[in-house]
Scaffold this active site. Sequence first.
Site, PDB file in Angstrom:
ATOM      1  NE  ARG A 237      -4.002  -2.094   2.055  1.00 39.51           N
ATOM      2  CZ  ARG A 237      -4.895  -2.441   2.962  1.00 39.51           C
ATOM      3  NH1 ARG A 237      -4.816  -1.962   4.190  1.00 39.51           N
ATOM      4  NH2 ARG A 237      -5.869  -3.270   2.666  1.00 39.51           N
ATOM      5  CG  LEU A 389     -11.037  -7.698   8.883  1.00 41.95           C
ATOM      6  CD1 LEU A 389     -11.792  -8.150   7.640  1.00 41.95           C
ATOM      7  CD2 LEU A 389     -12.015  -7.224   9.940  1.00 41.95           C
TER       8      LEU A 389
END
Length: 419
Positions: A237, A389
Amino acid sequence: TRIYTEPLFDSTLLHEIQTYLGGKRTDLKGNEIHGKYALVHELVTNALNSVKWLQDLGVKFDNSQVTEPVGGLWRRGHKPVEPLGYAFIHVLGDWIREHGVDPYLETRVEKLIIEDGKVRGVIATRADGSTLTVHAKAVILTAGGFGANTKMVQKYNTYWPNIADDSTTTNSPAITGDGINLGLEAGADLFGMGFIQLMPVADPKTGELFTGVVTPPANYIMVNKKGKRFVNEFAERDVLAKAVIENGGLIYQIADDKIKDTAYNTTQESLDAQVKAGTLFRADTLEDLAKQIGMNPAVLVKTIQDYNSYVDRGEDPDFHKNVLGLKCEVAPFYATPRKPAIHHTMGGLVIDAKAHVLNKDGQIIDGLYSAGENAGGIHAGNRLGGNSLADIFTFGRIAANTAYEDHQENDATSGASQH
């Protein structure tokens, strides 16, 4: 390697290597950072158990696909059938209510109750202004990071040259660093606070993630305002975000009708509404699409033709995209405008592998635990997509189990009755 047409393989060791190496970074001051191995190991060896735990509670997963979120470096994401995290919220919310827990909503913890260096509860303020005092033998801080607190991001950031005052965020407005500041009250140590993650493909106006055509990175085709590709779209990212910034800060993701069908968490009705509103662009030809977004049609057409040929060859000589998905050739064509937004703050409270919060001497702070983005040490300088998550459901369970075990041990030591 075109892994989308071959059997998928994975291992905890591969996950461990990618998480650890994917998090190694050097900031603007020359400080190097890497994840704490014990925490990384705990994450990867328990991540699949977290999925099974969620399934046992009633979360339904789409077993027809294993996804790879942007910057994840591998396909290992388990996607719930319900979109946007609703499955997690309502299944877990229903479970705690069924077991006699009524959560206090719109209630902000103002400070910890600390007695002789031990955390023994919280003092909070309800929405109506009244005070709520809770006495407890364990406090678990899981209030997220500080991505929606631009001033706090600017205070700690040592990774990006500039975080503007008007920066958008993908976060809920509630993610303002409260849990981290509460930990500091108890003398907690901090780790990696300067490393801020930008999501390279956020909505230019709102910072949201799931507007437009949001596909797996294998199907990303990112072009600058001139209509040219400029980066390996399968990269981490921060690599993507830096490349976007270097290309003017606003780019477009190009998709065709087949790529659109791989999009996450959207519907045709939603896309149609965005096209009507002028926030998403659609055309029956690439030439018309280019005109809509102010590009030279010949340049965009050449870019897509080259990309399609690279998919056929299984090799990208321009930017060495290492996983090539679908070609872009079936009308209608879409252009989704994107720009970076504050997404994740890797730093937080120092914890051990049992989720105890530690002070500056490396000692456990009695009664205090933390997990998720509130804690630091796993993701170091860069978090792989999907690992948040895995982090919250793994270390959240670890924190709760550790608090219970510590409570049992303390009761046994003090001679208290067990129930």
